[in-house]
Design an enzyme around this catalytic site. Sequence first.
Site, PDB file in Angstrom:
ATOM      1  N   LYS A   1     -16.456  -8.370   5.303  1.00  0.00           N
ATOM      2  CA  LYS A   1     -15.290  -9.089   6.058  1.00  0.00           C
ATOM      3  C   LYS A   1     -15.475  -8.305   7.523  1.00  0.00           C
ATOM      4  CE  LYS A   1     -11.867  -6.960   3.106  1.00  0.00           C
ATOM      5  NZ  LYS A   1     -11.281  -7.124   1.485  1.00  0.00           N
TER       6      LYS A   1
ATOM      7  N   SER B   1      -2.597  -7.816   2.728  1.00  0.00           N
ATOM      8  CA  SER B   1      -3.294  -7.444   4.124  1.00  0.00           C
ATOM      9  C   SER B   1      -3.494  -9.114   4.795  1.00  0.00           C
ATOM     10  CB  SER B   1      -4.367  -6.491   4.833  1.00  0.00           C
ATOM     11  OG  SER B   1      -3.885  -5.187   4.452  1.00  0.00           O
TER      12      SER B   1
ATOM     13  N   HIS C   1       0.828  -0.690   0.046  1.00  0.00           N
ATOM     14  CA  HIS C   1       0.290   0.216   0.214  1.00  0.00           C
ATOM     15  C   HIS C   1       1.132   1.376  -0.154  1.00  0.00           C
ATOM     16  CE1 HIS C   1      -2.840  -2.582   2.663  1.00  0.00           C
ATOM     17  NE2 HIS C   1      -3.537  -2.494   0.665  1.00  0.00           N
TER      18      HIS C   1
HETATM   19  O1  PNS Z   1      -9.402  -2.757   0.149  1.00  0.00           O
HETATM   20  P1  PNS Z   1     -10.174  -3.952  -0.120  1.00  0.00           P
HETATM   21  O2  PNS Z   1     -11.645  -4.505   0.622  1.00  0.00           O
HETATM   22  O3  PNS Z   1     -10.575  -4.556  -1.567  1.00  0.00           O
HETATM   23  O4  PNS Z   1     -11.442  -2.440  -0.499  1.00  0.00           O
HETATM   24  C1  PNS Z   1     -12.096  -2.835  -1.384  1.00  0.00           C
HETATM   25  C2  PNS Z   1     -13.211  -1.175  -1.201  1.00  0.00           C
HETATM   26  C3  PNS Z   1     -13.640  -0.688   0.461  1.00  0.00           C
HETATM   27  C4  PNS Z   1     -12.411  -0.292  -1.935  1.00  0.00           C
HETATM   28  C5  PNS Z   1     -15.127  -1.677  -1.545  1.00  0.00           C
HETATM   29  O5  PNS Z   1     -15.362  -2.277  -1.358  1.00  0.00           O
HETATM   30  C6  PNS Z   1     -15.669   0.041  -2.271  1.00  0.00           C
HETATM   31  O6  PNS Z   1     -15.923   0.644  -2.281  1.00  0.00           O
HETATM   32  N1  PNS Z   1     -16.535   0.128  -1.215  1.00  0.00           N
HETATM   33  C7  PNS Z   1     -17.072   0.770  -0.468  1.00  0.00           C
HETATM   34  C8  PNS Z   1     -19.357   0.628  -1.342  1.00  0.00           C
HETATM   35  C9  PNS Z   1     -19.081   1.277  -2.012  1.00  0.00           C
HETATM   36  O7  PNS Z   1     -19.397   1.559  -2.998  1.00  0.00           O
HETATM   37  N2  PNS Z   1     -19.062  -0.321  -3.227  1.00  0.00           N
HETATM   38  C10 PNS Z   1     -19.783  -0.666  -5.289  1.00  0.00           C
HETATM   39  C11 PNS Z   1     -18.299  -0.978  -5.185  1.00  0.00           C
HETATM   40  S1  PNS Z   1     -18.735  -0.953  -7.062  1.00  0.00           S
END
Ligand code: PNS
Length: 161
Positions: free
Chosen positions: A44, A131, A20
């Site tokens: 999660k 992670s 990151h």
């Molecule tokens: O580090 P990660 O777990 O891969 O991050 C995923 C994250 C938090 C970027 C994604 O789940 C997200 O954008 N969540 C916010 C909710 C949202 O906007 N969902 C629609 C995305 S298509």
Amino acid sequence: MSKPVTAIYPGSFDPVTNGHLDLIARGATIFDQLIVAVAQNLEKEPLFTVKERVEMLEAVTFEWKNVEVEVFDGLLMDYARSHGASVVMRGIRAVSDYEYELQMAMMNRKIEPDIETVFMLPAEAYSYLSSRLVKELARLGGPVKDLVPPLVVERLRAKVG
Ligand code: PNS
């Protein structure tokens, strides 16, 4: 003069890894402002609370003056819009990341066509790092010191070791 570009780097950061940080360093040189947006509500169950995840990120990104760390909740595109961001930055390590990232980027584009997702590649040394694996190693007493910043090594030890 062109408008300053604000990029959002969203994620779980549970916890922040050297992968990151490598991407944050790259993003901070490309974009005028980079907001590291820590997702509050994860599907999660996180190991670290959102407060702990933010604290660690703030400590390890301190040297970059154009990097901010914030918490976000709800739709990423709402958050990005409300911060005047025109870019969402995501890292892609291996081909296996691509399918999920493509789906998310396309869905986000459908919600907000004016915000672009920019995919960045971490240094090769971090192409296998996640992670999830760091947490697993820490739980099993494996070596994590080259994978995460020293502060995170300590926090992991305190949490699971
Ligand atoms: O580090 P990660 O777990 O891969 O991050 C995923 C994250 C938090 C970027 C994604 O789940 C997200 O954008 N969540 C916010 C909710 C949202 O906007 N969902 C629609 C995305 S298509």
